[in-house]
Motif scaffolding. Structure first.
Motif: not given
Length: 203
Positions: A98, A100, A123-124, A145-146, A200
């Motif tokens: 991931e 971030i 991704d985040t 995308v978050k 998260l």
């Protein structure tokens, strides 16, 4: 340090496959600003914190501005391309489990700009008190995308309507976007950090 990269701090993750958390400081901060906080918000993640390469009266930033809320758009384009390249280079042979992004104020703005242009880098993303005083172009890549945007309802630097417009833009692109408000201004509050930690953690 060459012109196409950044001075940065790095802390290894708990495992080789650990998520990587990029930490982008605010105006006047540096690579140390969120390094310890990052360990609390995403335990076990590899942490990478690039230092801004622009000085505004001695205060470090990621791109130039003409005045409060007025960006040097040519320099923003330069910085966005440079940061997107830096993030890509940190992945190595393959992307981690991931990726971030965490950015506050000016750091949130450069993170948002990278997302507008190269959404596959993250991704985040967590944007704390961002200010985007322009309408980004459509970006279908944001569907994957978050995002969490946090803001103060009485922030004199990042007005609430501008924050809402940014959240609406991300939602219109198909991103999974959440918006957290606190009652204060431009400061980071404890309840905000708790919301980020839960986000998260996937809660």
């Amino acid at each position: 340090m060459s012109a196409d990269t950044y001075f940065y701090l790095e802390r290894e993750g708990a495992e080789a496959s650990s998520p990587v958390l990029f930490l982008f400081h605010g105006t006047g901060g540096d690579a140390h600003q969120f390094m310890d906080l990052g360990a609390e918000l995403k335990p076990g993640a590899r942490r990478v914190a690039p230092r801004g390469d622009v000085s505004e009266g001695g205060a470090l930033r990621y791109f130039k501005r003409l005045a409060e809320g007025r960006y040097d758009m040519a320099d923003l384009a330069r910085a966005t391309a440079k940061m997107a390249g830096f993030v890509r280079d940190q992945f190595g042979v393959e992307k981690p489990s991931e990726a971030i992004g965490f950015g506050y104020s000016n750091g949130a703005n450069i993170l948002a700009s990278v997302l507008f242009e190269t959404p596959d880098r993250f991704d985040t993303a967590v944007l704390l008190h961002p200010l985007i005083p322009f309408t980004p172009k459509p970006q279908p890549g944001l569907k994957r995308v978050k995002l969490l945007i946090t803001a103060g309802k009485n922030d004199p630097i990042c007005p609430a309507p501008a924050t809402q417009r940014l959240a609406d833009y991300f939602a219109a692109q198909g991103a999974d976007v959440r918006l957290f408000w606190h009652k204060g201004g431009h400061e980071i509050r404890q309840e905000e950090l708790l919301a980020i930690r839960d986000f998260l953690a996937g809660q």
